[in-house]
Design a protein around this motif. Structure first.
Motif, PDB file in Angstrom:
ATOM      1  N   VAL A 361      -6.448  26.370  -9.923  1.00  0.00           N
ATOM      2  CA  VAL A 361      -6.197  25.774 -11.232  1.00  0.00           C
ATOM      3  C   VAL A 361      -5.022  24.807 -11.155  1.00  0.00           C
ATOM      4  N   ARG A 362      -3.964  25.207 -10.449  1.00  0.00           N
ATOM      5  CA  ARG A 362      -2.797  24.322 -10.312  1.00  0.00           C
ATOM      6  C   ARG A 362      -3.167  23.029  -9.599  1.00  0.00           C
ATOM      7  N   ARG A 363      -3.994  23.158  -8.541  1.00  0.00           N
ATOM      8  CA  ARG A 363      -4.380  21.959  -7.796  1.00  0.00           C
ATOM      9  C   ARG A 363      -5.238  21.030  -8.648  1.00  0.00           C
ATOM     10  N   GLU A 364      -6.162  21.623  -9.410  1.00  0.00           N
ATOM     11  CA  GLU A 364      -7.039  20.805 -10.240  1.00  0.00           C
ATOM     12  C   GLU A 364      -6.280  20.120 -11.372  1.00  0.00           C
ATOM     13  N   SER A 365      -5.233  20.800 -11.875  1.00  0.00           N
ATOM     14  CA  SER A 365      -4.492  20.245 -12.999  1.00  0.00           C
ATOM     15  C   SER A 365      -3.321  19.371 -12.569  1.00  0.00           C
ATOM     16  N   ALA A 366      -3.067  19.288 -11.254  1.00  0.00           N
ATOM     17  CA  ALA A 366      -1.961  18.464 -10.769  1.00  0.00           C
ATOM     18  C   ALA A 366      -2.316  16.987 -10.909  1.00  0.00           C
ATOM     19  N   PRO A 367      -1.317  16.134 -11.153  1.00  0.00           N
ATOM     20  CA  PRO A 367      -1.598  14.696 -11.273  1.00  0.00           C
ATOM     21  C   PRO A 367      -2.112  14.128  -9.956  1.00  0.00           C
ATOM     22  N   ALA A 368      -2.962  13.127 -10.057  1.00  0.00           N
ATOM     23  CA  ALA A 368      -3.530  12.507  -8.853  1.00  0.00           C
ATOM     24  C   ALA A 368      -2.442  11.816  -8.056  1.00  0.00           C
ATOM     25  N   PRO A 369      -2.573  11.775  -6.726  1.00  0.00           N
ATOM     26  CA  PRO A 369      -1.567  11.087  -5.909  1.00  0.00           C
ATOM     27  C   PRO A 369      -1.443   9.621  -6.291  1.00  0.00           C
ATOM     28  N   ALA A 370      -0.233   9.152  -6.274  1.00  0.00           N
ATOM     29  CA  ALA A 370       0.004   7.743  -6.601  1.00  0.00           C
ATOM     30  C   ALA A 370      -0.622   6.840  -5.545  1.00  0.00           C
ATOM     31  N   ALA A 371      -1.009   5.653  -5.948  1.00  0.00           N
ATOM     32  CA  ALA A 371      -1.607   4.697  -5.009  1.00  0.00           C
ATOM     33  C   ALA A 371      -0.583   4.275  -3.971  1.00  0.00           C
ATOM     34  N   VAL A 372      -1.070   3.987  -2.763  1.00  0.00           N
ATOM     35  CA  VAL A 372      -0.189   3.556  -1.685  1.00  0.00           C
ATOM     36  C   VAL A 372       0.273   2.131  -1.950  1.00  0.00           C
ATOM     37  N   LEU A 373       1.577   1.962  -1.995  1.00  0.00           N
ATOM     38  CA  LEU A 373       2.148   0.631  -2.215  1.00  0.00           C
ATOM     39  C   LEU A 373       2.749   0.148  -0.905  1.00  0.00           C
ATOM     40  N   ARG A 374       2.320  -1.016  -0.464  1.00  0.00           N
ATOM     41  CA  ARG A 374       2.809  -1.549   0.799  1.00  0.00           C
ATOM     42  C   ARG A 374       3.651  -2.788   0.535  1.00  0.00           C
ATOM     43  N   LYS A 375       4.663  -2.952   1.340  1.00  0.00           N
ATOM     44  CA  LYS A 375       5.505  -4.137   1.225  1.00  0.00           C
ATOM     45  C   LYS A 375       4.727  -5.364   1.700  1.00  0.00           C
ATOM     46  N   PRO A 376       4.688  -6.402   0.889  1.00  0.00           N
ATOM     47  CA  PRO A 376       3.914  -7.604   1.301  1.00  0.00           C
ATOM     48  C   PRO A 376       4.390  -8.132   2.657  1.00  0.00           C
ATOM     49  N   GLU A 377       3.425  -8.576   3.474  1.00  0.00           N
ATOM     50  CA  GLU A 377       3.760  -9.110   4.777  1.00  0.00           C
ATOM     51  C   GLU A 377       4.084 -10.597   4.644  1.00  0.00           C
ATOM     52  N   PRO A 378       5.193 -11.027   5.233  1.00  0.00           N
ATOM     53  CA  PRO A 378       5.536 -12.463   5.193  1.00  0.00           C
ATOM     54  C   PRO A 378       4.448 -13.281   5.888  1.00  0.00           C
ATOM     55  N   LYS A 379       4.082 -14.426   5.296  1.00  0.00           N
ATOM     56  CA  LYS A 379       3.013 -15.235   5.876  1.00  0.00           C
ATOM     57  C   LYS A 379       3.473 -16.040   7.078  1.00  0.00           C
ATOM     58  N   ASP A 380       4.762 -16.433   7.114  1.00  0.00           N
ATOM     59  CA  ASP A 380       5.217 -17.361   8.145  1.00  0.00           C
ATOM     60  C   ASP A 380       5.983 -16.691   9.255  1.00  0.00           C
ATOM     61  N   THR A 381       5.716 -15.428   9.457  1.00  0.00           N
ATOM     62  CA  THR A 381       6.411 -14.737  10.549  1.00  0.00           C
ATOM     63  C   THR A 381       5.421 -14.361  11.614  1.00  0.00           C
ATOM     64  N   LEU A 382       5.930 -14.207  12.801  1.00  0.00           N
ATOM     65  CA  LEU A 382       5.081 -13.794  13.900  1.00  0.00           C
ATOM     66  C   LEU A 382       4.664 -12.339  13.717  1.00  0.00           C
ATOM     67  N   PRO A 383       3.488 -11.967  14.217  1.00  0.00           N
ATOM     68  CA  PRO A 383       3.019 -10.588  14.055  1.00  0.00           C
ATOM     69  C   PRO A 383       4.004  -9.557  14.594  1.00  0.00           C
ATOM     70  N   VAL A 384       4.729  -9.909  15.665  1.00  0.00           N
ATOM     71  CA  VAL A 384       5.632  -8.921  16.261  1.00  0.00           C
ATOM     72  C   VAL A 384       6.805  -8.615  15.350  1.00  0.00           C
TER      73      VAL A 384
END
Length: 402
Positions: A361-384
């Motif tokens: 019951v506790r698991r079913e009534s618990a709030p859903a996990p928050a969405a994964v928020l990722r830091k935007p990747e810079p466009k002008d940087t090298l992949p490394v």
């Protein structure tokens, strides 16, 4: 009396009473109360004797006819123990604890008693299986259904106390809330009888409320310290309890008997509980008292109609005193078997099953996990030079239920 730092009325650090690992004396008082009721049923009622018990036990019955007060002692102990066991628990844990504690042995006792009085219906009989099935709920009195055994009416009283105290548990048990509960319930017990409302009176329980309330106050003395307020609650409860004694005497006897002995026993029970609350019996740690206390509930559940049936069958063959003594010994043995092979193992299984259900019951009534928020990747940087995903902890998904 010793005091220790244990937490104040609302959980904050404050002077509080140090508890013994287990209040063994309460177990002893429990078995005494149970035996009072047992002896009352076997020697002070016509039951299976088929004649006036005064003719069977002319001397003994003078004392045992007050044995029904063991029920009041049970309620006094219950107020203490339920408040103690509910402290720091959630409502779910409280419900699981109470249900798994009382129902397994109760269900077994219902079928055992129904079987005995169906095979030998000389003392009592069962009208039908629908009565048995309704009794399984423990609220048969609310439906106007007869109890399979005569002592079960007290379980409905106890159950209503559990429900009322669940209001305190749901909001978190504290010193102040317990005191408020005691005050409001006492007020209801005094006022409701004048309202002519059967529903309100069913919950106010004016004859029995003072015992539960006094038990709660005694526990607060034990956990924290005695105060004028708590002594006032106990004193008021005692006076209200004594006021109800004459009615209880009349309800349990066919002829008028003195009420003074009953009042003396009630006062003695309050005094003993006060001594327990103040710690005067903390040094008593006899293990056999714990064992005896464990037999109390199953003994109480099975003794009346089964015992009276045995008396009816053997009264012409065994003298009264040996018959009663041997019957009590047999009932204690049966109670031990039920406690060992029914109450304890089934209680544990029920507790685990209910706890799993609560977790779901506790698991079913618990709030859903928050969405994964990722830091935007810079466009002008090298992949490394890119940061690893989810490296910054503040963007990681929240734990369910956090």
């Amino acid at each position: 009396m010793r005091f220790a730092r244990r937490g104040g009325p609302d959980g904050s650090p404050a002077t509080a009473r140090r508890q013994a690992p287990r209040l063994v004396v309460l177990d002893g008082l429990r078995i005494v109360a149970a035996l009072m009721v047992v002896v009352f049923h076997y020697t002070a009622l016509r039951g299976g004797w088929g004649q006036n018990p005064d003719e069977v036990f002319p001397v003994l019955r003078t004392a045992t006819r007050y044995g029904w007060i063991g029920v009041e002692v049970f309620f006094l102990i219950s107020g203490f123990v339920i408040c103690m066991s509910a402290w720091g628990r959630s409502l779910g844990d409280y419900v699981v604890s109470r249900v798994s504690r009382i129902y397994p042995a109760y269900w077994f006792a219902i079928f055992l008693t129904a079987g005995v009085i169906t095979l030998w219906p000389q003392v009592r009989s069962v009208e039908g299986m629908d009565v048995v099935f309704t009794n399984l709920t423990m609220v048969q009195e609310a439906f106007g259904v007869w109890d399979v055994d005569g002592v079960y009416w007290t379980l409905f009283i106890e159950l209503k106390f559990y429900v009322l105290f669940a209001i305190v548990v749901a909001t978190g048990v504290t010193y102040r809330k317990c005191v408020l509960f005691c005050g409001l319930w006492t007020l209801a017990a005094v006022i409701v009888p004048k309202s002519d409302s059967k529903l309100l009176e069913m919950w106010a329980m004016p004859l029995y409320t003072p015992y539960f309330v006094a038990g709660i106050a005694f526990y607060l003395m034990h956990r924290f310290k005695p105060t004028a307020l708590l002594w006032g609650i106990v004193g008021m409860s005692l006076l209200i309890a004594l006021h109800g004694v004459p009615k209880r005497v009349a309800d349990n006897t066919n002829a008028g008997i003195p009420t003074l002995p009953a009042k003396v026993i009630v006062v003695a029970a309050f005094v003993i509980m006060a001594l327990i609350a103040l710690g005067y019996f903390n040094r008593i740690q006899w293990r056999w008292l714990t064992t005896a206390g464990a037999l109390t509930f199953p003994l109480y559940l099975i003794h009346q109609y089964i015992g009276m049936t045995v008396i009816h069958g053997l009264r012409e063959h065994v003298p009264p005193y040996p018959l009663v003594g041997g019957l009590i010994a047999a009932m204690l043995l049966a109670a031990w078997l039920i406690q060992r092979y029914v109450e304890r193992p089934l209680g544990k299984r029920m507790r685990r099953a209910l706890q799993r259900g609560m977790e779901e019951v506790r698991r079913e009534s618990a709030p859903a996990p928050a969405a994964v928020l990722r830091k935007p990747e810079p466009k002008d940087t090298l992949p490394v030079l890119q940061e690893p995903r989810n490296h910054n902890k503040q963007y990681e998904p929240a734990e369910p239920g956090a």
